[in-house]
Design a protein around this motif. Structure first.
Motif, PDB file in Angstrom:
ATOM      1  N   ARG A 109       0.731  -5.086   3.712  1.00 53.59           N
ATOM      2  CA  ARG A 109      -0.558  -5.536   4.270  1.00 53.59           C
ATOM      3  C   ARG A 109      -0.788  -7.017   3.998  1.00 53.59           C
ATOM      4  O   ARG A 109      -0.521  -7.504   2.902  1.00 53.59           O
ATOM      5  CB  ARG A 109      -1.705  -4.735   3.637  1.00 53.59           C
ATOM      6  CG  ARG A 109      -3.068  -5.104   4.231  1.00 53.59           C
ATOM      7  CD  ARG A 109      -4.191  -4.306   3.617  1.00 53.59           C
ATOM      8  NE  ARG A 109      -4.441  -4.725   2.249  1.00 53.59           N
ATOM      9  CZ  ARG A 109      -5.177  -4.041   1.384  1.00 53.59           C
ATOM     10  NH1 ARG A 109      -5.727  -2.896   1.735  1.00 53.59           N
ATOM     11  NH2 ARG A 109      -5.356  -4.479   0.159  1.00 53.59           N
TER      12      ARG A 109
ATOM     13  N   ASP B  19     -13.034  -4.581   5.288  1.00 56.62           N
ATOM     14  CA  ASP B  19     -12.399  -5.209   4.130  1.00 56.62           C
ATOM     15  C   ASP B  19     -13.250  -6.306   3.492  1.00 56.62           C
ATOM     16  O   ASP B  19     -13.793  -7.177   4.183  1.00 56.62           O
ATOM     17  CB  ASP B  19     -11.034  -5.792   4.542  1.00 56.62           C
ATOM     18  CG  ASP B  19     -10.024  -4.691   4.808  1.00 56.62           C
ATOM     19  OD1 ASP B  19     -10.161  -3.601   4.221  1.00 56.62           O
ATOM     20  OD2 ASP B  19      -9.108  -4.914   5.627  1.00 56.62           O
TER      21      ASP B  19
ATOM     22  N   HIS C 189     -14.799   1.703   5.623  1.00 53.31           N
ATOM     23  CA  HIS C 189     -15.183   0.403   5.073  1.00 53.31           C
ATOM     24  C   HIS C 189     -14.745  -0.727   5.998  1.00 53.31           C
ATOM     25  O   HIS C 189     -13.996  -0.515   6.961  1.00 53.31           O
ATOM     26  CB  HIS C 189     -14.551   0.192   3.683  1.00 53.31           C
ATOM     27  CG  HIS C 189     -13.057   0.076   3.718  1.00 53.31           C
ATOM     28  ND1 HIS C 189     -12.223   1.150   3.963  1.00 53.31           N
ATOM     29  CD2 HIS C 189     -12.238  -0.994   3.559  1.00 53.31           C
ATOM     30  CE1 HIS C 189     -10.964   0.756   3.935  1.00 53.31           C
ATOM     31  NE2 HIS C 189     -10.932  -0.550   3.709  1.00 53.31           N
TER      32      HIS C 189
ATOM     33  N   THR D 157      -4.545   6.282  10.376  1.00 51.69           N
ATOM     34  CA  THR D 157      -5.681   5.418  10.045  1.00 51.69           C
ATOM     35  C   THR D 157      -6.667   5.448  11.206  1.00 51.69           C
ATOM     36  O   THR D 157      -6.260   5.375  12.375  1.00 51.69           O
ATOM     37  CB  THR D 157      -5.217   3.969   9.768  1.00 51.69           C
ATOM     38  OG1 THR D 157      -4.155   4.006   8.810  1.00 51.69           O
ATOM     39  CG2 THR D 157      -6.356   3.115   9.221  1.00 51.69           C
TER      40      THR D 157
ATOM     41  N   ILE E 101       0.900  -1.161   0.000  1.00 49.76           N
ATOM     42  CA  ILE E 101       0.000   0.000   0.000  1.00 49.76           C
ATOM     43  C   ILE E 101       0.939   1.211   0.000  1.00 49.76           C
ATOM     44  O   ILE E 101       1.714   1.370   0.953  1.00 49.76           O
ATOM     45  CB  ILE E 101      -0.845   0.056   1.292  1.00 49.76           C
ATOM     46  CG1 ILE E 101      -1.560  -1.260   1.573  1.00 49.76           C
ATOM     47  CG2 ILE E 101      -1.789   1.239   1.293  1.00 49.76           C
ATOM     48  CD1 ILE E 101      -2.735  -1.522   0.726  1.00 49.76           C
TER      49      ILE E 101
ATOM     50  N   ALA F  64      -8.402   5.314   5.918  1.00 51.03           N
ATOM     51  CA  ALA F  64      -7.044   5.882   5.897  1.00 51.03           C
ATOM     52  C   ALA F  64      -7.132   7.357   5.500  1.00 51.03           C
ATOM     53  O   ALA F  64      -7.788   7.693   4.521  1.00 51.03           O
ATOM     54  CB  ALA F  64      -6.185   5.112   4.889  1.00 51.03           C
TER      55      ALA F  64
ATOM     56  N   TRP G  73      -6.369  -5.343  12.678  1.00 48.37           N
ATOM     57  CA  TRP G  73      -7.748  -5.045  13.056  1.00 48.37           C
ATOM     58  C   TRP G  73      -8.677  -6.191  12.695  1.00 48.37           C
ATOM     59  O   TRP G  73      -8.401  -6.973  11.809  1.00 48.37           O
ATOM     60  CB  TRP G  73      -8.237  -3.742  12.421  1.00 48.37           C
ATOM     61  CG  TRP G  73      -8.321  -3.707  10.938  1.00 48.37           C
ATOM     62  CD1 TRP G  73      -9.356  -4.139  10.154  1.00 48.37           C
ATOM     63  CD2 TRP G  73      -7.347  -3.168  10.029  1.00 48.37           C
ATOM     64  NE1 TRP G  73      -9.090  -3.910   8.834  1.00 48.37           N
ATOM     65  CE2 TRP G  73      -7.878  -3.303   8.728  1.00 48.37           C
ATOM     66  CE3 TRP G  73      -6.094  -2.574  10.184  1.00 48.37           C
ATOM     67  CZ2 TRP G  73      -7.186  -2.882   7.590  1.00 48.37           C
ATOM     68  CZ3 TRP G  73      -5.401  -2.145   9.049  1.00 48.37           C
ATOM     69  CH2 TRP G  73      -5.950  -2.301   7.785  1.00 48.37           C
TER      70      TRP G  73
ATOM     71  N   ALA H  32      -5.383   3.604  -0.753  1.00 49.89           N
ATOM     72  CA  ALA H  32      -6.239   2.482  -0.352  1.00 49.89           C
ATOM     73  C   ALA H  32      -7.053   2.867   0.877  1.00 49.89           C
ATOM     74  O   ALA H  32      -6.534   3.517   1.786  1.00 49.89           O
ATOM     75  CB  ALA H  32      -5.388   1.262  -0.027  1.00 49.89           C
ATOM     76  N   GLY H  33      -8.296   2.488   0.877  1.00 54.73           N
ATOM     77  CA  GLY H  33      -9.114   2.622   2.089  1.00 54.73           C
ATOM     78  C   GLY H  33      -9.395   4.049   2.503  1.00 54.73           C
ATOM     79  O   GLY H  33      -9.483   4.332   3.692  1.00 54.73           O
TER      80      GLY H  33
ATOM     81  N   HIS I 257     -12.739   0.895   9.090  1.00 52.75           N
ATOM     82  CA  HIS I 257     -11.555   1.748   9.107  1.00 52.75           C
ATOM     83  C   HIS I 257     -11.507   2.666   7.897  1.00 52.75           C
ATOM     84  O   HIS I 257     -12.184   2.438   6.885  1.00 52.75           O
ATOM     85  CB  HIS I 257     -10.281   0.898   9.206  1.00 52.75           C
ATOM     86  CG  HIS I 257     -10.072  -0.020   8.045  1.00 52.75           C
ATOM     87  ND1 HIS I 257     -10.784  -1.186   7.870  1.00 52.75           N
ATOM     88  CD2 HIS I 257      -9.240   0.061   6.979  1.00 52.75           C
ATOM     89  CE1 HIS I 257     -10.392  -1.788   6.772  1.00 52.75           C
ATOM     90  NE2 HIS I 257      -9.461  -1.050   6.199  1.00 52.75           N
TER      91      HIS I 257
ATOM     92  N   TRP J 113       0.862   6.619  13.074  1.00 57.82           N
ATOM     93  CA  TRP J 113       1.848   5.590  12.763  1.00 57.82           C
ATOM     94  C   TRP J 113       3.267   5.992  13.116  1.00 57.82           C
ATOM     95  O   TRP J 113       3.624   7.158  13.046  1.00 57.82           O
ATOM     96  CB  TRP J 113       1.808   5.285  11.251  1.00 57.82           C
ATOM     97  CG  TRP J 113       0.545   4.634  10.809  1.00 57.82           C
ATOM     98  CD1 TRP J 113      -0.560   5.268  10.272  1.00 57.82           C
ATOM     99  CD2 TRP J 113       0.233   3.244  10.841  1.00 57.82           C
ATOM    100  NE1 TRP J 113      -1.539   4.337   9.981  1.00 57.82           N
ATOM    101  CE2 TRP J 113      -1.082   3.094  10.309  1.00 57.82           C
ATOM    102  CE3 TRP J 113       0.918   2.108  11.264  1.00 57.82           C
ATOM    103  CZ2 TRP J 113      -1.697   1.842  10.199  1.00 57.82           C
ATOM    104  CZ3 TRP J 113       0.299   0.870  11.150  1.00 57.82           C
ATOM    105  CH2 TRP J 113      -0.990   0.752  10.626  1.00 57.82           C
TER     106      TRP J 113
ATOM    107  N   LEU K 224      -1.297  -4.452   9.047  1.00 62.63           N
ATOM    108  CA  LEU K 224      -0.451  -3.493   8.332  1.00 62.63           C
ATOM    109  C   LEU K 224       0.872  -3.364   9.067  1.00 62.63           C
ATOM    110  O   LEU K 224       0.907  -3.251  10.298  1.00 62.63           O
ATOM    111  CB  LEU K 224      -1.094  -2.103   8.289  1.00 62.63           C
ATOM    112  CG  LEU K 224      -2.141  -1.777   7.239  1.00 62.63           C
ATOM    113  CD1 LEU K 224      -2.452  -0.285   7.298  1.00 62.63           C
ATOM    114  CD2 LEU K 224      -1.707  -2.157   5.844  1.00 62.63           C
TER     115      LEU K 224
ATOM    116  N   ARG L 117       4.595   7.257   1.873  1.00 60.38           N
ATOM    117  CA  ARG L 117       3.953   6.310   2.810  1.00 60.38           C
ATOM    118  C   ARG L 117       4.056   4.927   2.189  1.00 60.38           C
ATOM    119  O   ARG L 117       3.703   4.732   1.013  1.00 60.38           O
ATOM    120  CB  ARG L 117       2.492   6.682   3.035  1.00 60.38           C
ATOM    121  CG  ARG L 117       1.802   5.899   4.160  1.00 60.38           C
ATOM    122  CD  ARG L 117       0.416   6.501   4.362  1.00 60.38           C
ATOM    123  NE  ARG L 117      -0.309   6.009   5.511  1.00 60.38           N
ATOM    124  CZ  ARG L 117      -1.142   4.972   5.510  1.00 60.38           C
ATOM    125  NH1 ARG L 117      -1.313   4.277   4.394  1.00 60.38           N
ATOM    126  NH2 ARG L 117      -1.801   4.627   6.600  1.00 60.38           N
TER     127      ARG L 117
END
Ligand code: SIN
Length: 282
Positions: free
Chosen positions: A272, A107, A105, A136, A85, A258, A249, A100-101, A256, A241, A120, A268
């Protein structure tokens, strides 16, 4: 030194100290970690820069690796179960799944058997003059359910939400092959966590396309009201982070998102993994 579990101030989240994830955990230590995972929904370990092999080995103690359709092009060449990611580009190519994310949502809710959990591993964390970016957020779906008025609980208990991959409100372009692979599925709107027995809301604004047996307009209003309720600040743990963090999680207990508040040259980079549920939520 024994294992220490330090809960956050939010209804989910705990830091775990006193384990070395690079070593195979003794069964008793693994059990303590797994219990903390079940109890707190999000757990994290600082200063554990796991190799891809170490990350896979740790993940597989919780369940079989689950493959996410959006990660299919960004698995590590020699370890396809580890998805990159990242916003980083090399030779004009994105090295990982970018942004991503970025919406709330859970997963792979569009699959018949959503995964139990996701891990992660933070390799590079962006910052602006030392201020960390790219947090996150995790929202506690059980606390959100518990606080609902009884009338709302009566209205939603036993209902099923619809997840239609083709109808998701997302930016990604969906191919016909993906539509065929992921026909619409339903899941209980209120899921019972298989380990804790707690009731958890399973509904999101962008992924949940309807409620079985409910007229479209009424369903959309209910989805929006519940989705907004779940992400109220009192239910949210926001993770800041550090490079070397390993965080995992539970996809039943939390949703979650991001935060995309950085851009190149702020880099970044996360690794994952996702693992399947032996006992799916009921
Ligand atoms: C994800 O939703 O899997 C990505 C979360 C993150 O990058 O913080």
């Amino acid at each position: 030194m024994g294992i220490e579990i330090i809960p956050t101030a939010a209804p989910v989240g705990a830091e775990i100290r006193g384990v070395d994830l690079d070593q195979t955990l003794a069964d008793a230590d693994f059990e303590a970690v797994e219990n903390a995972f079940n109890d707190h929904g999000v757990i994290f370990f600082r200063e554990q820069p796991l190799s891809p092999e170490g990350l896979l080995a740790f993940t597989q103690r919780f369940g079989n690796i689950a493959f996410n359709v959006f990660g299919e092009d960004h698995g590590l060449a020699d370890h396809p179960g580890v998805v990159v990611i990242s916003n980083v580009e090399e030779r004009g190519r994105e090295i990982g799944v970018k942004a991503a994310g970025s919406r709330w949502h859970s997963d792979m809710c569009y699959t018949a058997k959503p995964p139990r959990g996701t891990i992660l591993c933070a390799r590079e964390v962006p910052d602006q003059d030392g201020l960390v970016l790219g947090d996150t957020c995790f929202a506690a779906t059980h606390a959100a359910y518990d606080d609902l008025p009884d009338a709302m609980k009566r209205q939603i208990d036993g209902r099923k939400s619809v997840f239609d991959f083709a109808g998701r409100k997302r930016a990604q372009v969906i191919t016909q092959e993906q539509r065929d692979r992921f026909p619409a599925v339903t899941h209980p709107l209120v899921r019972t966590h298989p380990h804790t027995g707690r009731k958890c809301l399973y509904v999101m604004r962008d992924d949940c396309t309807g409620i079985v047996g409910m007229e479209e307009g009424e369903a959309q209003r209910l989805i929006a009201a519940l989705a907004d309720h779940i992400i109220r600040p009192e239910y949210v743990y926001r993770h800041r982070w550090q490079a070397g963090d390993v965080l995992m999680w539970d996809n039943c207990t939390v949703q979650h998102m991001a935060i995309q508040d950085y851009e190149l040259p702020q880099r970044r980079l996360m690794h994952r993994t996702t693992f399947a549920a032996d006992t799916p939520p009921a």
